[in-house]
Design an enzyme around this catalytic site. Structure first.
Site, PDB file in Angstrom:
ATOM      1  N   LYS A 177     -20.151 -57.440 -39.075  1.00  0.00           N
ATOM      2  CA  LYS A 177     -21.120 -56.736 -39.909  1.00  0.00           C
ATOM      3  C   LYS A 177     -21.848 -55.644 -39.125  1.00  0.00           C
ATOM      4  O   LYS A 177     -22.098 -54.561 -39.649  1.00  0.00           O
ATOM      5  CB  LYS A 177     -22.140 -57.720 -40.508  1.00  0.00           C
ATOM      6  N   LYS A 202     -11.631 -61.331 -46.590  1.00  0.00           N
ATOM      7  CA  LYS A 202     -12.198 -62.212 -47.605  1.00  0.00           C
ATOM      8  C   LYS A 202     -12.929 -61.402 -48.669  1.00  0.00           C
ATOM      9  O   LYS A 202     -13.454 -60.316 -48.392  1.00  0.00           O
ATOM     10  CB  LYS A 202     -13.141 -63.231 -46.960  1.00  0.00           C
ATOM     11  N   LYS A 258     -19.529 -60.104 -50.821  1.00  0.00           N
ATOM     12  CA  LYS A 258     -20.572 -59.351 -51.516  1.00  0.00           C
ATOM     13  C   LYS A 258     -20.839 -58.029 -50.825  1.00  0.00           C
ATOM     14  O   LYS A 258     -21.074 -57.013 -51.461  1.00  0.00           O
ATOM     15  CB  LYS A 258     -21.887 -60.153 -51.507  1.00  0.00           C
TER      16      LYS A 258
HETATM   17  P1  ATP Z   1     -21.823 -61.372 -47.462  1.00  0.00           P
HETATM   18  O1  ATP Z   1     -20.512 -60.657 -47.430  1.00  0.00           O
HETATM   19  O2  ATP Z   1     -22.996 -60.457 -47.643  1.00  0.00           O
HETATM   20  O3  ATP Z   1     -22.022 -62.329 -46.315  1.00  0.00           O
HETATM   21  P2  ATP Z   1     -20.797 -63.389 -49.158  1.00  0.00           P
HETATM   22  O4  ATP Z   1     -19.851 -62.826 -50.124  1.00  0.00           O
HETATM   23  O5  ATP Z   1     -20.247 -64.034 -47.915  1.00  0.00           O
HETATM   24  O6  ATP Z   1     -21.818 -62.243 -48.780  1.00  0.00           O
HETATM   25  P3  ATP Z   1     -22.792 -65.464 -49.171  1.00  0.00           P
HETATM   26  O7  ATP Z   1     -23.972 -65.588 -50.046  1.00  0.00           O
HETATM   27  O8  ATP Z   1     -22.992 -65.056 -47.744  1.00  0.00           O
HETATM   28  O9  ATP Z   1     -21.767 -64.432 -49.873  1.00  0.00           O
HETATM   29  O10 ATP Z   1     -21.980 -66.816 -49.178  1.00  0.00           O
HETATM   30  C1  ATP Z   1     -22.260 -67.925 -50.029  1.00  0.00           C
HETATM   31  C2  ATP Z   1     -21.167 -68.975 -49.852  1.00  0.00           C
HETATM   32  O11 ATP Z   1     -19.927 -68.464 -50.350  1.00  0.00           O
HETATM   33  C3  ATP Z   1     -20.900 -69.357 -48.390  1.00  0.00           C
HETATM   34  O12 ATP Z   1     -20.705 -70.765 -48.325  1.00  0.00           O
HETATM   35  C4  ATP Z   1     -19.630 -68.644 -48.038  1.00  0.00           C
HETATM   36  O13 ATP Z   1     -18.878 -69.305 -47.037  1.00  0.00           O
HETATM   37  C5  ATP Z   1     -18.908 -68.678 -49.379  1.00  0.00           C
HETATM   38  N1  ATP Z   1     -17.946 -67.578 -49.498  1.00  0.00           N
HETATM   39  C6  ATP Z   1     -18.234 -66.268 -49.470  1.00  0.00           C
HETATM   40  N2  ATP Z   1     -17.138 -65.524 -49.628  1.00  0.00           N
HETATM   41  C7  ATP Z   1     -16.109 -66.412 -49.749  1.00  0.00           C
HETATM   42  C8  ATP Z   1     -14.703 -66.260 -49.945  1.00  0.00           C
HETATM   43  N3  ATP Z   1     -14.156 -65.064 -50.044  1.00  0.00           N
HETATM   44  N4  ATP Z   1     -13.938 -67.378 -50.040  1.00  0.00           N
HETATM   45  C9  ATP Z   1     -14.495 -68.603 -49.931  1.00  0.00           C
HETATM   46  N5  ATP Z   1     -15.813 -68.816 -49.755  1.00  0.00           N
HETATM   47  C10 ATP Z   1     -16.618 -67.734 -49.672  1.00  0.00           C
HETATM   48 MG    MG Z   2     -21.575 -64.426 -46.266  1.00  0.00          MG
END
Ligand code: ATP
Ligand code: MG
Length: 332
Positions: free
Chosen positions: A112, A195, A198
């Site tokens: 990041k 992956k 967000k």
């Molecule tokens: P950011 O990219 O800003 O970190 P994010 O998409 O990872 O956002 P979070 O709120 O950080 O979202 O994650 C919430 C939960 O979702 C965490 O347990 C994370 O491991 C899970 N998660 C996020 N993206 C994935 C994915 N692509 N596949 C499986 N689990 C995910």
């Molecule tokens: Mg995350």
């Protein structure tokens, strides 16, 4: 009952399929068998700049989505992280038990911060895994249901928790990650090497649960697939198709072998058309339920207030013990 703790960021408003399949779906299941604590991690959200009004709205929106996904305030403790000041308080102590070197090895920070550049990267983003250590240890969580990308942060929680226990005497429960292999990592629809995220996915690569159904259909149909035309699960040779099969199987409750059979001899187009329908069928009632919670902010806020009170009663006790162990003079 063993205890679980996990959190989700309120950034970006809508949850995406990765959040749901990788984490929230397990949260819903675990509330039946575990003493479950789930939170909207607004303290983590401000590691990147947030508009205050948007953050407030997206925090409620996150809670509404968690309830819409099936969290039941009678069966779990749902709260907002900043409502429980003990998180920030214990985080400071954990900052002082964590090595700069070990914190520097967190791959998510490296990714990041590389993307943002050093001048735009906050110190908060660097120490966010250490806040997460506090989040988990405060509740004596036995398991932490998360996606694969969070495994390293649970590992550092174990290391630092053990170090604290060794130095100051047994204080914290050492947690295990709870990561389901099948859905541990849902990939970006446009780039199955990364992956779904967000903060990092392009709008076309991310299936937001609150997207208009039309947009959802379009995104699924334009998902990147692989060379060839066979529909088989092979993460190495066919990461795009495998990702679609994982989403299809989990949302529909159909096994992957069964799907492979069903689509034998048919093209990617057929798979995507049907998957678009499966996703839309799942998100449509989800969107409606989310809206119902949003339409009644008083009920939502009172659920969160009760959750925070319950969470605080656990967190305050752990913090008091930790403060005592490190040698802070009692306030009275
Ligand atoms: P950011 O990219 O800003 O970190 P994010 O998409 O990872 O956002 P979070 O709120 O950080 O979202 O994650 C919430 C939960 O979702 C965490 O347990 C994370 O491991 C899970 N998660 C996020 N993206 C994935 C994915 N692509 N596949 C499986 N689990 C995910
Ligand atoms: Mg995350």
């Amino acid at each position: 009952r063993p205890r679980v703790l996990s959190g989700i960021q309120p950034t970006a408003g809508s949850f995406h399929l990765g959040n749901y399949l990788g984490a929230v779906r397990q949260w819903v299941a675990l509330q039946e068998t575990h003493d479950a604590f789930y939170m909207v991690v607004d303290l983590h959200a401000i590691t990147i700049p947030q508009d205050p009004a948007e953050l407030r709205a997206s925090t409620r929106l996150a809670a509404a989505q968690l309830l819409a996904a099936g969290l039941d305030p009678e069966r779990c403790t749902l709260f907002v992280q900043s409502h429980v000041p003990e998180h920030a308080q214990l985080a400071w102590v954990m900052n002082c038990v964590t090595g700069f070197g070990e914190a520097s090895r967190m791959t998510q920070f490296k990714d990041k911060s590389a993307k943002q550049g050093a001048d735009r990267t906050t110190v908060g983003l660097f120490t966010y895994p250490i806040l997460q250590i506090a989040d988990i240890l405060l509740y004596h969580a036995d398991q932490v249901p998360v996606g694969e990308d969070q495994r390293q942060h649970v590992e550092i929680t174990r290391d630092v928790g053990e170090r604290f226990n060794g130095r100051y005497g047994p204080t914290f429960t050492i947690p295990e990650p709870y990561i389901l292999k099948e859905t541990a990592k849902i990939y970006d629809l446009q780039d199955p090497a990364i992956k779904m995220s967000k903060s990092a996915s392009s709008p076309k690569g991310i299936v937001n649960l609150l997207d208009e159904p039309k947009a959802t259909v379009k995104k699924v149909k334009s998902a990147v697939t692989d060379t060839g035309s066979e529909i088989v699960f092979d993460e190495e040779k066919k990461p795009g198709v495998s990702n679609l099969l994982t989403i299809f199987a989990t949302l529909s409750g159909t096994g992957i072998p069964e799907l492979e059979q069903r689509y034998a001899g048919k093209g990617y187009g057929a798979l995507k058309t049907d998957l678009a329908e499966v996703v839309t069928e799942w998100v449509t009632p989800f969107r409606a339920r989310t809206q119902e919670y949003l339409d009644d902010p008083e009920t939502l806020d009172s659920i969160l207030a009760k959750g925070a009170e319950k969470a605080r009663s656990v967190a305050a006790e752990t913090l008091a013990t930790a403060y005592d162990r490190v040698g802070f003079l009692p306030a009275k």
